[in-house]
Design an enzyme around this catalytic site. Structure first.
Site, PDB file in Angstrom:
ATOM      1  N   THR A 165       0.810  -1.226   0.000  1.00 54.42           N
ATOM      2  CA  THR A 165       0.000   0.000   0.000  1.00 54.42           C
ATOM      3  C   THR A 165       0.844   1.278   0.000  1.00 54.42           C
ATOM      4  O   THR A 165       0.314   2.365  -0.150  1.00 54.42           O
ATOM      5  CB  THR A 165      -0.963   0.024   1.202  1.00 54.42           C
ATOM      6  OG1 THR A 165      -0.195  -0.157   2.390  1.00 54.42           O
ATOM      7  CG2 THR A 165      -2.017  -1.055   1.105  1.00 54.42           C
ATOM      8  N   GLY A 166       2.168   1.133   0.167  1.00 48.81           N
ATOM      9  CA  GLY A 166       3.030   2.326   0.134  1.00 48.81           C
ATOM     10  C   GLY A 166       3.121   2.882  -1.273  1.00 48.81           C
ATOM     11  O   GLY A 166       2.732   2.223  -2.240  1.00 48.81           O
ATOM     12  N   LYS A 200      -4.107  -2.931   6.922  1.00 49.86           N
ATOM     13  CA  LYS A 200      -4.776  -2.584   5.659  1.00 49.86           C
ATOM     14  C   LYS A 200      -5.476  -3.800   5.041  1.00 49.86           C
ATOM     15  O   LYS A 200      -5.848  -3.768   3.868  1.00 49.86           O
ATOM     16  CB  LYS A 200      -3.766  -1.993   4.664  1.00 49.86           C
ATOM     17  CG  LYS A 200      -3.030  -0.742   5.149  1.00 49.86           C
ATOM     18  CD  LYS A 200      -3.787   0.540   4.779  1.00 49.86           C
ATOM     19  CE  LYS A 200      -3.207   1.788   5.430  1.00 49.86           C
ATOM     20  NZ  LYS A 200      -2.070   2.335   4.699  1.00 49.86           N
ATOM     21  N   ILE A 229      13.953  -5.350  -1.849  1.00 51.45           N
ATOM     22  CA  ILE A 229      14.234  -4.108  -2.584  1.00 51.45           C
ATOM     23  C   ILE A 229      14.776  -3.030  -1.639  1.00 51.45           C
ATOM     24  O   ILE A 229      15.590  -2.201  -2.020  1.00 51.45           O
ATOM     25  CB  ILE A 229      12.925  -3.572  -3.235  1.00 51.45           C
ATOM     26  CG1 ILE A 229      12.290  -4.627  -4.159  1.00 51.45           C
ATOM     27  CG2 ILE A 229      13.166  -2.256  -3.964  1.00 51.45           C
ATOM     28  CD1 ILE A 229      13.110  -5.005  -5.357  1.00 51.45           C
ATOM     29  N   THR A 230      14.310  -3.055  -0.400  1.00 51.78           N
ATOM     30  CA  THR A 230      14.632  -2.050   0.619  1.00 51.78           C
ATOM     31  C   THR A 230      16.095  -1.605   0.637  1.00 51.78           C
ATOM     32  O   THR A 230      16.994  -2.431   0.700  1.00 51.78           O
ATOM     33  CB  THR A 230      14.261  -2.611   2.007  1.00 51.78           C
ATOM     34  OG1 THR A 230      12.920  -3.069   1.944  1.00 51.78           O
ATOM     35  CG2 THR A 230      14.404  -1.556   3.085  1.00 51.78           C
ATOM     36  N   GLU A 231      16.295  -0.280   0.619  1.00 52.02           N
ATOM     37  CA  GLU A 231      17.637   0.293   0.702  1.00 52.02           C
ATOM     38  C   GLU A 231      17.887   0.792   2.130  1.00 52.02           C
ATOM     39  O   GLU A 231      16.935   0.968   2.889  1.00 52.02           O
ATOM     40  CB  GLU A 231      17.750   1.456  -0.300  1.00 52.02           C
ATOM     41  CG  GLU A 231      19.185   1.897  -0.529  1.00 52.02           C
ATOM     42  CD  GLU A 231      19.326   3.080  -1.483  1.00 52.02           C
ATOM     43  OE1 GLU A 231      18.328   3.459  -2.126  1.00 52.02           O
ATOM     44  OE2 GLU A 231      20.441   3.610  -1.575  1.00 52.02           O
ATOM     45  N   GLU A 260      31.482  -2.783  -9.346  1.00 51.41           N
ATOM     46  CA  GLU A 260      31.859  -1.419  -9.003  1.00 51.41           C
ATOM     47  C   GLU A 260      32.885  -1.459  -7.892  1.00 51.41           C
ATOM     48  O   GLU A 260      33.167  -2.523  -7.330  1.00 51.41           O
ATOM     49  CB  GLU A 260      30.618  -0.600  -8.602  1.00 51.41           C
ATOM     50  CG  GLU A 260      29.911  -1.113  -7.359  1.00 51.41           C
ATOM     51  CD  GLU A 260      28.571  -0.405  -7.097  1.00 51.41           C
ATOM     52  OE1 GLU A 260      27.988   0.161  -8.028  1.00 51.41           O
ATOM     53  OE2 GLU A 260      28.125  -0.443  -5.945  1.00 51.41           O
ATOM     54  N   HIS A 268      26.117   3.992  -3.274  1.00 49.47           N
ATOM     55  CA  HIS A 268      25.827   2.711  -2.638  1.00 49.47           C
ATOM     56  C   HIS A 268      26.633   2.585  -1.350  1.00 49.47           C
ATOM     57  O   HIS A 268      27.800   2.966  -1.303  1.00 49.47           O
ATOM     58  CB  HIS A 268      26.222   1.549  -3.548  1.00 49.47           C
ATOM     59  CG  HIS A 268      25.316   1.373  -4.718  1.00 49.47           C
ATOM     60  ND1 HIS A 268      25.755   0.880  -5.923  1.00 49.47           N
ATOM     61  CD2 HIS A 268      23.998   1.610  -4.868  1.00 49.47           C
ATOM     62  CE1 HIS A 268      24.737   0.817  -6.764  1.00 49.47           C
ATOM     63  NE2 HIS A 268      23.659   1.268  -6.150  1.00 49.47           N
TER      64      HIS A 268
END
Lengths: 296, 365
Positions: A20-21, A46, A99-101, A213, A252
Site C-alpha cells: 500500500t506504500g 490494511k 528491494i529495501t535500501e 563497481e 551505494h
C-alpha cells in the site's frame, strides 16, 4: 526455469510486502503490466483493501495460507526489514527479494543467517530484483522495456547501470535469460559466485555479463572462482568507479575504497587474469559480446 | 560516518578501554591553557578525518608553553589530505614498551564481522606482519573465542589478561554502537602490562544511525554534503569543474569515469535516486548551483521508472530561477521525445548518448 530453488514460470505468483506504500503500489502496477502474477499484498492494518486488484492481507501468514505463494518481494522501510523477513520465512516463504535500501549491516547479517538456517533464499537487500524476460516474470523495480528474452545472464551490483547495460545489449540483439541485481550494499544475501554457479548449470545461458563497481572484493573473489571452478562460459565485465576518490561512499553503501582495498584497478586486473573480457565503458559491452557470441 | 580520534576515544572510555589523559582544544589559546594542565611533555594531535596525519606533520610532542603555542599555530594552519584540522587533542605522553594492532571490522567477502590483531602495531593493516584474523559470531565474541585469539598471538600473563579485556570491550563497542570498523592502532603495552589505546579509528554504519540518535548531533564533515544528505541525495564533493548528476549510483559512477577518461575533472557526484520526481531534480540542481567549483553541469538520465519528462521540467524550472551553470544533458528512455519538446527554447544542450554529452561538457562547447 529454476532459480535458487524456485521454478519460475508464467504461473509463478508473488506476495508484495508493503503493497500500500507509494513505491510498493507503483511497482505492483508495473510488475502486473509486465506479466508477473501477484497473488497478494501485505500491509498490517490494511487487510481487506485491494491495490491494482490485488487483495491485501494484514499478515504474511494469512497471505501464504490463502494463496499458497511462497515467493515475496519486500518494499518495507529499512528499520522493519529484518522483522518482515523473519515473518515471511516463518510463514513458509522460501524466495525473497528485498528491494529495501539503507538496511543496517547487522540486520542484513541476521537476515542471511536466518535464511540459511531455514533453507530460504534472499536476493538483496538494496537490489533492483530479478527479471526473466522469456517467462514474463519481473520481481523487481527495473523497467521491463530494457530487457529482451535471450541467452545471456546479466548480474549487477548496481540498478540503473544494469538497466542501461541490458538496454544496450537488447538493442544490439542480445537478450537475457535472466538479469539479477545482487545489491549495492556491503553484504549481499545472494552472492555473485552463487549467480555464476547457477549460470554454469544452465544450457540456455551462452555467456555472462557482470557489472561490478568499487568497494569490497566481490569481483576479486569471483575472478578466483572463475579460474578454480573452470567456468566454461564467456564472461564479460564492466567495473564502475575508476575515477572515484578513496574513503568516500559513492551512493551505494558498498561502493567505497578503503586504502588500496576495493579499487577498480584491482578488480579489473583480477578479472582479466581470469580470462574475463573487461569493457572500459558500458557502451563497449555489446561490442565485446558481438566479437565472441553469435546472435541467437 | 567517520568519527574524529577524540570522539572515538570517548567511546573507548565508555566501554572500559584505557586511553591517555587528554584535553580537546578548539582554539590555539585553549591549547596553550590545556598544556599547563597535563604532565610534561604533551602530544599535540590534529583532529582530522583524513589519513596520513603523522606524515603531514599533524602530530608533535612539545615540552614548554612557547613551543606549545608555536606548534598549535602551525598544526591548525595545516591542510591534511585537503582538510583543515577542526580541533587539537592534547594528550599526556604515554611511555610504553610495545605496540599492538587490534580491530573489529566487517569482512565483506566472508559476510561476517572479524577481529584482526597483530603484535606489530603502528602501521597499516595491509602490511601487518603475523596478523591473526578470527570471525565473530553474529551474537558476539565470547571468552573462549577471545582466548583463542590471545593464544594465537602467544600472549601470556598480565598482557594476556589486559588484551582479553580490551578485545571483549572493543567487540562489544563495535556491536552495540554498530560500527563498520572499530580500530585501535597502536594499542600500547606499558611496562606494568596495562594496555592503552593511543589512537582510534571508528566508522559507524550510516544505515544504523536511526538506532543511535546521539551521533546525528555530530556536525557533518562538509555542510553541502550535510544538506544533500538531509534531502536524501547521495552527494560527494570533488575538486574538478564538471558537476555530474544522474539517476542511480552505478550510472553516476560510470559517468564520472567517462568524464575522467575524456580528460575532464568531475566537480561532484550526485545521485538523484530512482523514480525521481520533478521537485527532486530541482532540489538537486539547486545544490549544484551552490557548488563554487562547478562551472558546467552534466545530467545523465537513463529513464526507466524515472520519467525524462519530469527531469526536463525540473531543469526548465531551475533555469528560470537564474544563476544556473550551463547544462549538458542526455535524457534517454521513457518520454524522451516529450522531454526534448519541454526543453526547447532553453539553453540546455541535449545529446543522444552519454559519451557525446561527456565530450561536449568536457570541451565546454
Amino acid at each position: 526455469m529454476e532459480v535458487f530453488g524456485v521454478d519460475m514460470t508464467e504461473s509463478t505468483s508473488v506476495i508484495v510486502r508493503g503493497i500500500t506504500g507509494r513505491y510498493g503500489s507503483l511497482h505492483t502496477k508495473l510488475m502486473l503490466q509486465y506479466g508477473t502474477r501477484i497473488a497478494a499484498g501485505v500491509t498490517p492494518g490494511k487487510g481487506g483493501q485491494s491495490v491494482e486488484g490485488v487483495p491485501v492481507y494484514d499478515t504474511i501468514k494469512e497471505a501464504v495460507s490463502k494463496t499458497g505463494s511462497t515467493t515475496s518481494i519486500l518494499f518495507v522501510p529499512a528499520p522493519s526489514l529484518y522483522q518482515a523477513v523473519e515473518e515471511d520465512i516463518m510463514a513458509g516463504v522460501r524466495f525473497l527479494v528485498a528491494i529495501t535500501e539503507h538496511v543496517p549491516i547487522r540486520d542484513t547479517l541476521k537476515v542471511l543467517s536466518l535464511a540459511t538456517k531455514h533453507g530460504a533464499h534472499v536476493v538483496g537487500p538494496n537490489t533492483p530484483g530479478v527479471i526473466l524476460p522469456s517467462r514474463k516474470v519481473k520481481l523487481g523495480i527495473m523497467p521491463g522495456t530494457s530487457f529482451r528474452p535471450g541467452s545471456l545472464a546479466l548480474f549487477s551490483r548496481s540498478g540503473t547501470l544494469m538497466y542501461e547495460v541490458a538496454n544496450q545489449l537488447s538493442v544490439s540483439g542480445y537478450g537475457q535469460a535472466i538479469a539479477l541485481g545482487i545489491g549495492g550494499d556491503p553484504v549481499n544475501c545472494t552472492t555473485m559466485i552463487e549467480c555464476f554457479d547457477w549460470a554454469s548449470e544452465r544450457d540456455d545461458v551462452d555467456g555472462v555479463v557482470m557489472v561490478g563497481e568499487i568497494g569490497g572484493d566481490v569481483e576479486e573473489m569471483l575472478a578466483k572462482h572463475i579460474t578454480q571452478s573452470g567456468f566454461g562460459k564467456k564472461v564479460f565485465a564492466y567495473i564502475a568507479g575508476r575515477a572515484a576518490p578513496k574513503e568516500k561512499k559513492m551512493g551505494h553503501a558498498g561502493a567505497i575504497i578503503y586504502g588500496n582495498f576495493g579499487t577498480a584497478e584491482s578488480k579489473i586486473s583480477a578479472l582479466k587474469a581470469a580470462g574475463v573480457h573487461v569493457a572500459m565503458t558500458p557502451a563497449e559491452i555489446p561490442r565485446l559480446v558481438e566479437k565472441s557470441i553469435k546472435k541467437s | 560516518m567517520r568519527l574524529f580520534e577524540y570522539q572515538g576515544k570517548e567511546l573507548f572510555k565508555k566501554y572500559g578501554i584505557h586511553v591517555p589523559r587528554s584535553i580537546l582544544a578548539k582554539s590555539i589559546d585553549d591549547a596553550v591553557a590545556a598544556f599547563g594542565e597535563l604532565p610534561n611533555p604533551v602530544v599535540l594531535k590534529a583532529q582530522v578525518l583524513a589519513g596520513g596525519r603523522g606524515k603531514a606533520g599533524g602530530v608533535v610532542t612539545v615540552s614548554n608553553v612557547s613551543q606549545a603555542r608555536k606548534e598549535a599555530e602551525r598544526i591548525m594552519a595545516l591542510r591534511i589530505g585537503g582538510e583543515r584540522p577542526s580541533a587539537l587533542l592534547l594528550e599526556e605522553s604515554s611511555r610504553h614498551e610495545e605496540e599492538m594492532y587490534l580491530s573489529v571490522t566487517l569482512d565483506r567477502g566472508r559476510r561476517s564481522f572479524v577481529t584482526i590483531a597483530s603484535r606489530a602495531g603502528g602501521i597499516d593493516v595491509e602490511s601487518l606482519s603475523g596478523r591473526v584474523m578470527e570471525p565473530i559470531p553474529i551474537e558476539g565474541l565470547n571468552d573462549s573465542l577471545a582466548a583463542d585469539v590471545a593464544g594465537k598471538l602467544s600472549l601470556s600473563g598480565r598482557t594476556k589478561d589486559e588484551f582479553l579485556k580490551t578485545l571483549l570491550n572493543l567487540e562489544r563497542l563495535a556491536r552495540e554502537e554498530e560500527c563498520e570498523l572499530a580500530e585501535i592502532n597502536p594499542l600500547a603495552i606499558k611496562e606494568s602490562g596495562e594496555m592503552v589505546a593511543l589512537d582510534s579509528k571508528i566508522i559507524l554504519d550510516d544505515n544504523a544511525l536511526f538506532r543511535h540518535p546521539e551521533f546525528s548531533l555530530l556536525e557533518p564533515e562538509d555542510p553541502l554534503e550535510g544538506e544533500a544528505a538531509k534531502q536524501g541525495f547521495a552527494f560527494v564533493r570533488l575538486e574538478g569543474d564538471v558537476a555530474v548528476v544522474g539517476n542511480g549510483a552505478g550510472l553516476v559512477l560510470s559517468t564520472l569515469d567517462l568524464v575522467a577518461d575524456t580528460g575532464g575533472k568531475p566537480a561532484c557526484f550526485l545521485d538523484l535516486g530512482g523514480g525521481s520526481q520533478r521537485d527532486r531534480v530541482e532540489a538537486a540542481l539547486r545544490l549544484v548551483r551552490m557548488l563554487p567549483n562547478a562551472k558546467r553541469v552534466l545530467v545523465n538520465i537513463f529513464g526507466g521508472i524515472t520519467r525524462t519528462t519530469d527531469v526536463a521540467e525540473g531543469l526548465r524550472a531551475v533555469l528560470a530561477e537564474g544563476g544556473m551553470q550551463p547544462i549538458y544533458a542526455r535524457l534517454s528512455g521513457a518520454g524522451e521525445h516529450e522531454a526534448k519538446m519541454i526543453l526547447q527554447g532553453t539553453p540546455v544542450k541535449l545529446y543522444r548518448s552519454a559519451p557525446e554529452a561527456v565530450e561536449a561538457v568536457v570541451r565546454g562547447d
